[in-house]
Design a protein around this motif. Structure first.
Motif, PDB file in Angstrom:
ATOM      1  N   HIS A  40      39.070  41.712  38.943  1.00  0.00           N
ATOM      2  CA  HIS A  40      37.734  41.374  39.453  1.00  0.00           C
ATOM      3  C   HIS A  40      37.831  40.896  40.890  1.00  0.00           C
ATOM      4  O   HIS A  40      38.919  40.730  41.432  1.00  0.00           O
ATOM      5  CB  HIS A  40      37.048  40.346  38.551  1.00  0.00           C
ATOM      6  CG  HIS A  40      37.673  38.994  38.560  1.00  0.00           C
ATOM      7  ND1 HIS A  40      38.893  38.718  37.982  1.00  0.00           N
ATOM      8  CD2 HIS A  40      37.249  37.820  39.080  1.00  0.00           C
ATOM      9  CE1 HIS A  40      39.183  37.441  38.146  1.00  0.00           C
ATOM     10  NE2 HIS A  40      38.205  36.867  38.811  1.00  0.00           N
ATOM     11  N   HIS A  42      37.119  38.101  42.695  1.00  0.00           N
ATOM     12  CA  HIS A  42      37.441  36.784  43.262  1.00  0.00           C
ATOM     13  C   HIS A  42      38.712  36.820  44.114  1.00  0.00           C
ATOM     14  O   HIS A  42      39.681  37.483  43.758  1.00  0.00           O
ATOM     15  CB  HIS A  42      37.585  35.751  42.140  1.00  0.00           C
ATOM     16  CG  HIS A  42      36.266  35.263  41.626  1.00  0.00           C
ATOM     17  ND1 HIS A  42      36.089  34.782  40.355  1.00  0.00           N
ATOM     18  CD2 HIS A  42      35.054  35.174  42.239  1.00  0.00           C
ATOM     19  CE1 HIS A  42      34.813  34.425  40.202  1.00  0.00           C
ATOM     20  NE2 HIS A  42      34.175  34.665  41.327  1.00  0.00           N
ATOM     21  N   ASP A  44      41.129  34.827  44.585  1.00  0.00           N
ATOM     22  CA  ASP A  44      42.436  34.459  44.022  1.00  0.00           C
ATOM     23  C   ASP A  44      43.050  35.626  43.249  1.00  0.00           C
ATOM     24  O   ASP A  44      44.185  35.555  42.794  1.00  0.00           O
ATOM     25  CB  ASP A  44      42.357  33.179  43.149  1.00  0.00           C
ATOM     26  CG  ASP A  44      41.401  33.318  41.964  1.00  0.00           C
ATOM     27  OD1 ASP A  44      40.335  33.935  42.116  1.00  0.00           O
ATOM     28  OD2 ASP A  44      41.735  32.798  40.871  1.00  0.00           O
ATOM     29  N   HIS A  45      42.318  36.719  43.135  1.00  0.00           N
ATOM     30  CA  HIS A  45      42.840  37.933  42.492  1.00  0.00           C
ATOM     31  C   HIS A  45      42.929  39.111  43.459  1.00  0.00           C
ATOM     32  O   HIS A  45      43.741  40.003  43.283  1.00  0.00           O
ATOM     33  CB  HIS A  45      41.954  38.316  41.292  1.00  0.00           C
ATOM     34  CG  HIS A  45      41.917  37.261  40.246  1.00  0.00           C
ATOM     35  ND1 HIS A  45      42.591  37.359  39.053  1.00  0.00           N
ATOM     36  CD2 HIS A  45      41.317  36.042  40.229  1.00  0.00           C
ATOM     37  CE1 HIS A  45      42.411  36.252  38.349  1.00  0.00           C
ATOM     38  NE2 HIS A  45      41.627  35.441  39.044  1.00  0.00           N
ATOM     39  N   HIS A 121      32.703  36.872  32.674  1.00  0.00           N
ATOM     40  CA  HIS A 121      33.127  36.199  33.906  1.00  0.00           C
ATOM     41  C   HIS A 121      32.206  36.431  35.108  1.00  0.00           C
ATOM     42  O   HIS A 121      31.450  35.548  35.451  1.00  0.00           O
ATOM     43  CB  HIS A 121      34.573  36.553  34.231  1.00  0.00           C
ATOM     44  CG  HIS A 121      35.158  35.772  35.361  1.00  0.00           C
ATOM     45  ND1 HIS A 121      35.165  34.391  35.369  1.00  0.00           N
ATOM     46  CD2 HIS A 121      35.744  36.155  36.525  1.00  0.00           C
ATOM     47  CE1 HIS A 121      35.737  33.972  36.492  1.00  0.00           C
ATOM     48  NE2 HIS A 121      36.097  35.018  37.215  1.00  0.00           N
ATOM     49  N   ASP A 141      40.255  37.087  34.506  1.00  0.00           N
ATOM     50  CA  ASP A 141      39.473  35.894  34.158  1.00  0.00           C
ATOM     51  C   ASP A 141      38.458  36.325  33.114  1.00  0.00           C
ATOM     52  O   ASP A 141      37.807  37.359  33.274  1.00  0.00           O
ATOM     53  CB  ASP A 141      38.762  35.327  35.392  1.00  0.00           C
ATOM     54  CG  ASP A 141      39.757  34.663  36.340  1.00  0.00           C
ATOM     55  OD1 ASP A 141      40.950  34.589  35.987  1.00  0.00           O
ATOM     56  OD2 ASP A 141      39.335  34.240  37.428  1.00  0.00           O
TER      57      ASP A 141
END
Ligand SMILES: [Zn+2]
Ligand SMILES: [Zn+2]
Length: 421
Positions: A40, A42, A44-45, A121, A141
């Motif tokens: 996804h 975000h 942090d990914h 999510h 997530d």
């Protein structure tokens, strides 16, 4: 090894207050990658993906269409904020966007090797199934509950030997209240501040939480349970709202129906407003209001201008709506500090500070439900969690497996560790 594939699952940056952390990947490793999968949007990914192309990766990145649309904006914004410091430039972002492999949910890729299932999510978030000799499932997530905008994760048909699962709320005391209750409490708290003639600042993640929060506010205002005041949308929340609207086909049926069949398009609420001045004085001096803005953990963004202007007024309130990671300014406020220590200055605060219990992640019990649902499961790797939560979740899985008379090995991998499946 012959026939062996090197697949990378997500590649993000960890945003902390002062320094970002990047993945520990060697150039030689990057060059031997066969495929990259993004769960996804975000950061942090996704935040480090363009750096792969800067290091010579020439393969594809598999993702959903909404995720592609979201990272296009997020990565460009990241580059703008980190001008000169980012580990890549706009050519690398273009390279990435030209090499995306768009996959619909529940559809195989051309090699019949991977398949996505909805992860809840945020818009476009996917659970990845990798069909190798031994099947691997990666949750990304995950949220198994329906939220205001997206349906909960589809996990009841999962089957595979290995599961890689997130654990943001894996701690044994992590238990989310029913969505309705948490929304009610959130609204009551806002209403209390408005009644005292105060304003409410809601720092939020640009993608996902921001839109959920806007829809809660819009809904309660429409039904008369929340006083009708201007809702200022600031920072990336606004841009991302547009992407949500463009990808409405991936949202809940109820939202689609409202957009398609009636005049009350929830994305175009008459209460939504935009700030006009750069220092946001027009907002802070314009009477009571609600502000929904980035960044969610107070790492930067317009929220700091609002705290500068309004943070010393006792009548105002700051409500966090998402997880505050260790080491972030948001976390230090939640832990009791009333001074924001920024890179080059300090902001003193005297307004009320609260945490709303809204979440885009499943809690301890729900995560266990996901583990239990996977048929043929032998091994679980727990990732994306902090400290004790990892250990609590490991214990939870082991106790559940014992009760179910199943043999499941649970591993908390360390950074850099390798495992043979
Ligand atoms: Zn996420
Ligand atoms: Zn995450």
């Amino acid at each position: 090894m012959e026939g062996r594939q090197n697949i990378l699952l997500d590649c993000g940056v960890k945003l902390k207050s002062k320094k970002e952390e990047f993945p520990l990947l060697e150039n030689s490793q990057i060059k031997t990658l066969d495929k990259v999968i993004l769960s996804h949007a975000h950061m942090d990914h996704s935040g480090y993906l363009p750096a792969l192309y800067a290091s010579g990766y020439r393969g594809k990145v598999a993702l959903t269409k909404p995720t592609r649309d979201l990272i296009q904006i997020l990565l460009a914004d990241y580059l703008k904020i980190n001008a000169g410091f980012a580990p890549y430039d706009d050519r690398d972002i273009n390279h990435l966007l030209k090499n995306t492999d768009l996959l619909e949910f529940n559809e195989f890729d051309s090699k019949k090797q991977i398949r996505f299932q909805p992860a809840g999510h945020i818009l476009g978030a996917a659970i990845t199934e990798i069909f190798e000799e031994k099947k691997v499932i990666y949750t990304g997530d995950i949220n198994i509950r329906d939220s205001r905008l997206v349906d909960g994760a589809k996990f009841s048909d999962l089957e595979g030997e290995t599961l890689i699962i997130e654990s943001t709320y894996g701690g044994k005391h992590d238990s989310h209240p029913a969505a309705k209750d948490s929304a009610n409490t959130f609204i009551e708290s806002i209403q209390a501040t408005l009644q005292k003639n105060g304003s409410v600042i809601i720092p939020t993640f640009a993608t996902g939480r921001g839109q959920e929060v806007l829809f809660i506010l819009e809904n309660y205002m429409r039904s008369g349970k929340l006083e009708k005041v201007p809702i200022y949308i600031d920072g990336m929340v606004k841009k991302m709202l547009k992407v949500y609207r463009h990808n409405a086909i991936y949202l809940k049926d109820e939202i689609k129906r409202r957009i398609l069949t009636s005049d009350d398009d929830p994305f175009k609420s008459p209460h939504y407003q935009l700030p006009k001045s750069k220092d946001r004085r027009d907002v802070s001096e314009g009477g009571k209001c609600i502000i929904v803005t980035t960044s969610g953990m107070l790492n930067g963004g317009p929220v700091l201008s609002y705290l500068d202007n309004m943070g010393m007024n006792k009548k105002n309130k700051l409500i966090f709506t998402g997880y505050q990671a260790e080491g972030t300014p948001g976390r230090s406020l939640l832990d009791g500090s009333r001074i924001l220590n920024l890179d080059n200055r300090k902001i003193e605060l005297d307004l009320e500070i609260e945490q709303a219990r809204l979440s885009g992640h499943s809690d301890h019990r729900e995560l266990l439900q996901v583990v239990r649902a996977v048929k043929g499961l032998q091994k679980v790797f727990i990732v994306h969690g902090e400290g004790e939560k990892l250990i609590d979740f490991k214990k939870g899985i082991e106790q559940q497996a014992q009760k179910d008379k199943k043999q499941i090995e649970v591993i908390i991998p360390k950074v850099g560790e390798t495992f043979e499946l």
